[in-house]
Write an enzyme that holds these catalytic residues in place. Structure first.
Site, PDB file in Angstrom:
ATOM      1  CG  ASP A 225     -12.546  11.081  17.432  1.00 40.04           C
ATOM      2  OD1 ASP A 225     -13.678  11.697  16.964  1.00 40.04           O
ATOM      3  OD2 ASP A 225     -12.412  10.127  18.085  1.00 40.04           O
ATOM      4  CD  GLU A 286       9.168  19.103  12.246  1.00 39.05           C
ATOM      5  OE1 GLU A 286       8.911  18.112  11.185  1.00 39.05           O
ATOM      6  OE2 GLU A 286       9.260  18.775  13.067  1.00 39.05           O
TER       7      GLU A 286
END
Length: 578
Positions: A225, A286
């Site tokens: 956002d 990751e």
């Protein structure tokens, strides 16, 4: 009637990619606004169990992923975009266990899940902000936010002249424990949404931990956002509100397209935001499975937007320039071509979107006297859209969008052809933008009305009790899912067919060539072996000989020469090879 030349001129705009690329390069992603999607508890507000109960609908529709608007713990001052706890579900929507169940069900159905992240600001009820208020000026707690002394005599004037996106000043003054006026804090949105200071290392560390919290639960990505607003210009300088900060920039190419969809000023699109997204890119790397970051960045020109999706930053950015373009074929051709030019330059997919929870639905925008204009809400006393014409144009626009290579976003209910609730009583409105502008902006409630699932049930099947947090127009019975499922040519079945054809033909990963020769009011292109013709003009146009109709937003007709005609405000997909 206009016809094609025997061998129409073709111009390559975008080269096809590999069908087996990362999922987000060509995905169709469906936005769920939880409080208005489906209510399982019966309180009239949608919830996570309600979402889970309707996931089969999304799988049947044929989308690839779901994006969930905020469901975090929040006082709901801005419908959940004021987050008090980023690691918990608000009781209004359920529990973390409900989220896990929803995520597991979505994955079993082959749907990926993207969650909203709101990093520009927190709720004023967030533990950090409450600690900042208690700690006072100069404290480490206040350093996480943008507190400043006021200007003028005794600091009675705000620190600068910035205005809130929701209307009114972007600063609110605090009160000291002894009752005297204190410092001011910045809020680009509502006064209950204080902006964080992203220069503070604790802020950066906290949100990297928040990313890992949801990635560990199995989410496939994040929609960010206000992705362009987290870093402000040094010194928080005054801004006159008129001069664009991109004017005269060395980064602006002469061919860039500007539609008016960009936020401007020293509080937006600062270069420092890109350091944040490089760090977040590393966090996502990751985890296995091509996780994605999606930027809600109201940035123009498109060369500035493309900076958010460079290889070491985000994977996607919403194409608001496309959404904001009026119902005008030359303008749409320009923004489509400029979009590919900008995104291809950085190796990113182009995204396409027509509606979301912040704008008037395109079925209503396209029914206005100025079709495609973008009012800040429509209410009683305002110009009312032509509902039938708006729906016809919305279907035309949707098939045009879904025929384009790249990733497409659908807003819940657009597969039903839903318009806005354009005559909602003002005393029922809840959007803070309505109140902060004194009603000058109607706000976004009209596009957030609960969905109609069953035409004959109270509340149209949204809730087991028939209660809905905003009222639904009676005319929505004809838009309900059960009134359209299995009905040939209905908006729902047209969307479902389009998504199936899009997948089977590899259109999302395809290439695009303009097809010329039909005049300024027609958009025609070839994607793989599918011809897409969108006729925005007043006269019908004929498909080229040999084109076999696959799908149409309106049933085509045939002329005396047995040529297939594309009506006004209609799009046709056809199998076509030259």
């Amino acid at each position: 009637m206009t016809t094609f030349d025997t061998r129409p001129l073709r111009t390559l705009v975008h080269t096809a990619g590999a069908p087996e690329g990362e999922w987000w390069r060509d995905a169709v992603i469906y936005q769920v606004y939880p409080r208005s999607f489906a209510d399982a508890s019966g309180d009239g507000i949608g919830d996570l169990p309600g979402v889970t109960s309707r996931l089969d609908h999304l799988a049947e529709l044929g989308v690839d992923a779901v994006w969930l608007s905020p469901f975090y713990r929040s006082p709901q001052a801005d419908a959940g975009y004021d987050v008090a706890d980023y690691r918990d579900v608000d009781p209004l929507f359920g529990t973390l266990a409900d989220f896990d169940e929803m995520l597991e069900r979505a994955h079993r159905l082959g749907l990926r899940v993207i969650v909203d992240l709101v990093p520009n600001h927190t709720s004023d009820e967030h533990v950090w902000f409450q600690a900042a208020l208690a700690a006072g000026p100069g404290s480490p707690e206040r350093a996480r936010y943008l507190f400043r002394e006021g200007r003028g005599v005794d600091g009675t004037e705000p620190p600068n002249n910035w205005q809130s996106i929701f209307g009114g000043p972007a600063w609110t003054r605090t009160t000291n424990p002894d009752g005297t006026p204190g410092e001011w804090f910045l809020h680009l949105f509502d006064s209950r949404q204080p902006d964080l200071d992203w220069e503070h290392p604790e802020v950066r560390s906290e949100f990297e931990d928040v990313l890992r919290f949801w990635l560990d639960r199995g989410v496939d990505g994040f929609r960010i956002d206000v992705a362009h607003g987290m870093v402000k210009a040094p010194g928080l300088p005054d801004w006159d509100g008129h001069v664009s900060m991109i004017e005269g920039s060395d980064d602006v190419e002469p061919t860039d397209t500007v539609s008016g969809a960009g936020n401007q000023g020293p509080m937006f699109d600062q270069d420092g935001v890109h350091d944040i997204y490089r760090a977040w890119n590393t966090v996502l790397a990751e985890y296995p499975g091509d996780r994605a970051l999606v930027a809600e960045a109201w940035v123009e020109p498109l060369s500035r937007l493309s900076r958010y999706v460079r290889p070491d930053e985000m994977q996607q950015a919403f194409n608001f320039a496309f959404l904001a373009t009026h119902w005008d074929a030359p303008a749409l051709r320009t923004v489509v071509e400029a979009s590919y030019r900008a995104s291809d330059a950085v190796g990113a997919p182009t995204t396409w979107v027509l509606s979301n929870h912040d704008v008037v639905r395109h079925a209503s925008r396209l029914g206005l006297a100025e079709p495609g204009s973008r009012p800040n809400g429509i209410g009683h006393g305002d110009e009312q859209p032509d509902e039938a014409l708006g729906l016809q144009r919305a279907r035309c626009a949707s098939l045009l969008m879904l025929g384009l290579p790249g990733s497409a976003y659908l807003y819940q209910g657009e597969e039903l052809g839903l318009p806005d609730h354009t005559s909602l009583d003002d005393d029922l409105r809840q959007d803070p933008a309505f109140f902060r502008t004194g009603g000058a902006e109607r706000g976004r409630d009209g596009c957030r009305v609960p969905l109609p699932w069953a035409s004959a049930e109270e509340g149209f099947g949204f809730s087991p009790t028939g209660v809905t947090w905003l009222p639904q127009p009676a005319a929505w019975a004809s838009y309900a899912l059960d009134a359209q499922r299995g009905v040939a040519g209905s908006t729902y079945e047209t969307y479902r067919s389009a998504l199936q054809l899009r997948r089977e033909s590899g259109l999302g990963s395809g290439g695009m060539e303009w097809l010329h020769g039909l005049g300024d009011d027609v958009i025609a292109f070839v994607n793989r072996d599918v011809l897409v013709v969108a006729n925005l003009g007043a006269e019908a146009v004929a498909l080229p000989a040999g084109a076999q109709v696959l799908l149409a937003s309106i049933d085509p007709s045939v002329d005396a020469d047995r040529s297939v005609l594309v009506p006004s405000d209609a799009t046709i997909w056809a199998r076509y090879t030259v």
